[in-house]
Design an enzyme around this catalytic site. Structure first.
Site, PDB file in Angstrom:
ATOM      1  N   ARG A  50       0.851  -1.195   0.000  1.00  0.00           N
ATOM      2  CA  ARG A  50       0.000   0.000   0.000  1.00  0.00           C
ATOM      3  C   ARG A  50       0.876   1.229   0.000  1.00  0.00           C
ATOM      4  O   ARG A  50       1.070   1.873   1.029  1.00  0.00           O
ATOM      5  CB  ARG A  50      -0.884  -0.004   1.228  1.00  0.00           C
ATOM      6  CG  ARG A  50      -1.886  -1.132   1.250  1.00  0.00           C
ATOM      7  CD  ARG A  50      -2.629  -1.126   2.567  1.00  0.00           C
ATOM      8  NE  ARG A  50      -3.642  -2.176   2.598  1.00  0.00           N
ATOM      9  CZ  ARG A  50      -4.308  -2.520   3.700  1.00  0.00           C
ATOM     10  NH1 ARG A  50      -4.084  -1.890   4.830  1.00  0.00           N
ATOM     11  NH2 ARG A  50      -5.212  -3.472   3.655  1.00  0.00           N
ATOM     12  N   ASP A  52       2.099   4.912  -0.087  1.00  0.00           N
ATOM     13  CA  ASP A  52       1.455   6.155   0.341  1.00  0.00           C
ATOM     14  C   ASP A  52       1.396   7.177  -0.785  1.00  0.00           C
ATOM     15  O   ASP A  52       2.041   7.012  -1.821  1.00  0.00           O
ATOM     16  CB  ASP A  52       2.249   6.762   1.514  1.00  0.00           C
ATOM     17  CG  ASP A  52       2.097   5.959   2.790  1.00  0.00           C
ATOM     18  OD1 ASP A  52       0.956   5.590   3.116  1.00  0.00           O
ATOM     19  OD2 ASP A  52       3.122   5.705   3.458  1.00  0.00           O
ATOM     20  N   TYR A 110      12.567  -1.982  -1.599  1.00  0.00           N
ATOM     21  CA  TYR A 110      12.307  -0.554  -1.724  1.00  0.00           C
ATOM     22  C   TYR A 110      13.617   0.185  -1.982  1.00  0.00           C
ATOM     23  O   TYR A 110      14.682  -0.245  -1.529  1.00  0.00           O
ATOM     24  CB  TYR A 110      11.686   0.018  -0.446  1.00  0.00           C
ATOM     25  CG  TYR A 110      10.225  -0.319  -0.268  1.00  0.00           C
ATOM     26  CD1 TYR A 110       9.237   0.490  -0.826  1.00  0.00           C
ATOM     27  CD2 TYR A 110       9.824  -1.430   0.467  1.00  0.00           C
ATOM     28  CE1 TYR A 110       7.892   0.195  -0.650  1.00  0.00           C
ATOM     29  CE2 TYR A 110       8.470  -1.735   0.644  1.00  0.00           C
ATOM     30  CZ  TYR A 110       7.518  -0.910   0.079  1.00  0.00           C
ATOM     31  OH  TYR A 110       6.191  -1.198   0.237  1.00  0.00           O
ATOM     32  N   ARG A 208      10.850   4.872   5.360  1.00  0.00           N
ATOM     33  CA  ARG A 208      11.074   6.314   5.495  1.00  0.00           C
ATOM     34  C   ARG A 208      11.645   6.668   6.868  1.00  0.00           C
ATOM     35  O   ARG A 208      12.442   7.602   6.996  1.00  0.00           O
ATOM     36  CB  ARG A 208       9.781   7.060   5.206  1.00  0.00           C
ATOM     37  CG  ARG A 208       9.379   6.940   3.729  1.00  0.00           C
ATOM     38  CD  ARG A 208       7.906   7.237   3.477  1.00  0.00           C
ATOM     39  NE  ARG A 208       7.544   8.575   3.907  1.00  0.00           N
ATOM     40  CZ  ARG A 208       6.293   9.034   3.956  1.00  0.00           C
ATOM     41  NH1 ARG A 208       5.274   8.239   3.585  1.00  0.00           N
ATOM     42  NH2 ARG A 208       6.046  10.251   4.348  1.00  0.00           N
TER      43      ARG A 208
END
Lengths: 259, 259
Positions: A50, A52, A110, A208
């Protein structure tokens, strides 16, 4: 009923994220509308991650069923004909019935991009975190990044609102690489720094928060070795700030070979 | 009166081009408004190259005078504070009075980017020409590109509306390079092909017409050796189509060392 797995790339700029929201355009909503148009019925779509608002994907994976019989290459063309240029289907495959893009995912990778220099390239403004000021210490960041590898409780790197029951995850590798940006495109020694991490799953804003912590390491605000203490604290306040969404890319999702 | 030379990078997407137009936002207009705000008077700005709508710059050069006394680094910061993120001042320098960004330019380098594959990455949609279909023959394109090097009449590569008195220009070098796009970001063997050309000046749409011709060479529609005949024809109809604006970047502008 044919089940499909589709790999998607998207520029997350201007979207509310992968997931459908009450307001704003989502990637999931765009794909579902494209498939509804194709299949002439509602087609719920599951995404592996999911992402952002503002987060990008090079290899998001989505799963869904279609009534219609269609070959994979034709499905890719049909989707791309119905999606905006910011969202592209890269490939498609028919898959065994029980396939679920999220629950069956075994690993995700990522990438996070940082622009360390006084002036950020206009071409990077939506694709990197602009970190001005003194040059980050890449060596110490590169030393800190692997210290989170392995099976750990990553609660210190989970944002409020993360709903996962367990905060244990396995990070297979975690690494920082930096390269001076191409000379013709920058002045004053700007550097594009890339962080990449592969794990079996990620908590809300986990990548993050790791990046925000690594930047504090690179600024000398905390030691590389402090990463272990951050993990042990199991407290979001122990880690650094959450880096902005725009620098983050979902690079790819891995499944068991038979799926 | 202090004269300045400023290097600018910009994402040309959505702009009408460098030059002020009756309608739409231009880079020149944005820079002139930023400088007018800074100097509290009209500040005409000269650009080295009049990039068209959708054409990008990594190193456009602009010249202007200011009444205000300001150090170069402060000028860069003041400009960036007044410009949108799509346009960045990279550096500035005080220059000898007669400096003119366009007339004093001795060489310019342009880059053109092509995406040769069925599905173009969403991150390249505004920064490359999407050429689907069979793989272009890179070897033959790379052989054709240097055949325009030297002093020639480039009338065959000038669009209607080009107003230059002489159509003779010197191309110092002209070359094609290709690399398979990073595996994680593409499927099916897409390639990002880059063309770069450095010359003492360029006619209207000249780089884009050269690229359109090279793509015909890469498709086997014309032979590499035909480039000489295209030049000799001095006829726009002899060359290939004008490639789209979005793939073109003004990489840099060179001046005599003392300027």
């Amino acid at each position: 009923v044919p089940h499909f797995r589709v790999t998607l790339a998207y520029d997350g700029t201007g979207f509310v994220g992968w997931q459908r929201q009450a307001d704003g355009e989502s990637i999931q909503g765009l794909v579902e509308r494209a498939l509804a148009d194709l299949d002439q019925r509602d087609v719920p779509v599951v995404g592996a991650g999911r992402t952002d608002a503002g987060v990008h994907a090079l290899g998001q994976v989505a799963s869904f069923e279609l009534q219609r019989i269609i070959e994979a290459p034709a499905l890719v063309r049909a989707l791309n004909a119905r999606l905006p240029a910011a969202v592209r289907a890269l490939d498609a495959a028919a898959v065994p019935e029980p396939f679920h893009a999220r629950f069956d995912a075994r690993a995700k990778t990522y990438r996070y991009r940082l622009w360390n220099g006084d002036v950020i390239s206009p071409f990077e403004r939506d694709y990197a975190w602009h970190v001005p000021g003194p040059a980050l210490d890449l060596d110490v960041m590169a030393a800190a990044a692997p210290l989170i590898e392995g099976r750990h409780d990553f609660a210190s790197f989970q944002s409020v609102g993360g709903e996962r029951r367990s905060t244990e995850r396995t990070v297979f590798w975690s690494r920082v690489a930096g390269a001076p940006a191409a000379a013709a495109e920058t002045r004053g020694g700007a550097a594009l720094i890339t962080y990449e991490v592969r794990g079996d799953g990620f908590l809300r804003h986990m990548v993050r928060a790791i990046v925000g912590t690594l930047v504090e390491v690179g600024r000398g605000k905390r030691a590389a070795a402090s990463m272990a203490g951050v993990l042990a604290a199991r407290d979001r306040a122990a880690a650094g700030p959450t880096a902005p969404a725009a620098g983050l890319f979902l690079v790819g999702v891995e499944y068991d070979a038979q799926l």
